[in-house]
Design an enzyme around this catalytic site. Structure first.
Site, PDB file in Angstrom:
ATOM      1  N   LYS A 118       0.829  -1.209   0.000  1.00  0.00           N
ATOM      2  CA  LYS A 118       0.000   0.000   0.000  1.00  0.00           C
ATOM      3  C   LYS A 118       0.860   1.255   0.000  1.00  0.00           C
ATOM      4  CE  LYS A 118      -1.532   2.754   2.986  1.00  0.00           C
ATOM      5  NZ  LYS A 118      -2.048   3.430   4.184  1.00  0.00           N
ATOM      6  N   ASP A 136      -6.239   1.150   0.911  1.00  0.00           N
ATOM      7  CA  ASP A 136      -6.301   1.392   2.353  1.00  0.00           C
ATOM      8  C   ASP A 136      -7.647   0.890   2.866  1.00  0.00           C
ATOM      9  OD1 ASP A 136      -8.164   3.236   1.447  1.00  0.00           O
ATOM     10  OD2 ASP A 136      -7.250   4.964   2.465  1.00  0.00           O
TER      11      ASP A 136
END
Length: 208
Positions: A118, A136
């Site tokens: 991420k 996220d």
């Protein structure tokens, strides 16, 4: 099968200014801000980095600080002890292995301490303008609620979204999904009645 492009078109109409809300001027600043953002709001991170980056905004700056000094600077971000250690180790590795420059590939970024997919995707898409989908909690929640994907983990969500979203839309799509998650499709009290894509949403239609 959802018409993903139609859903993204609607979201882009609502959030034409969707962008990365972590304040930064360099790839390294964005990398540090993203590490700090784990389980912390962008608003809080920006409050911390506005002061932090006035004093320290290069890898060598953090190499010359002790872990304890870094922790003191970032302690209001939460998880500051582990984040301080990661920032110190990552800065050392960037200076040692990458001549002080943040690498610009997923493979190299994820070698850095504390940098997962991420964080790497955030840096790739926003600092290097590369096609990437950063998943996220908002992207994970919203894309599964709508029914664009049906996945159990953020990493599986990333790969599933890459399959259904055209590559040229990857980077912007995660911004509109984040904006939608923060502003309307909230975790506890989603504003479903106001949502412009409710007719396309499994959660609203009780299919989730």
């Amino acid at each position: 099968m959802k018409d993903v492009n139609k859903i993204l078109d609607k979201l882009e109409e609502i959030y034409p200014d969707a962008h990365c809300e972590l304040e930064h001027t360099t790839a390294f600043e964005l990398l540090i801000a993203t590490i700090l953002s784990a389980q912390c709001t962008d608003v809080r991170v920006n409050m911390v980095t506005r002061e932090l980056f006035k004093k320290y905004n290069k890898p060598e700056d953090f190499v010359n600080l002790s872990e304890e000094e870094i922790m003191e600077e970032i302690k209001t971000c939460g998880l500051y002890k582990s984040k301080g250690k990661k920032i110190k180790a990552t800065s050392e590795m960037i200076c040692r292995d990458y001549s002080g420059e943040v690498p610009d590939t997923l493979e190299e970024l994820t070698k850095l301490p504390g940098v997962g997919r991420k964080t790497a995707d955030v840096v790739l898409s926003n600092a290097f303008n590369k096609d990437a989908i950063a998943v996220d909690t908002h992207v994970f929640r919203v894309s599964n609620r709508i029914g664009i994907v049906h996945t159990k983990t953020p990493e599986k969500t990333e790969f599933a979204l890459m399959d259904v979203i055209p590559k040229h839309r990857w980077s912007h799509s995660h911004h509109v999904l984040i904006f939608h998650g923060r502003r309307m499709c909230k975790a506890r009290k989603p504003e479903c009645e106001l949502c412009p894509i409710k007719d396309d949403c499994n959660f609203y239609q009780g299919k989730e």
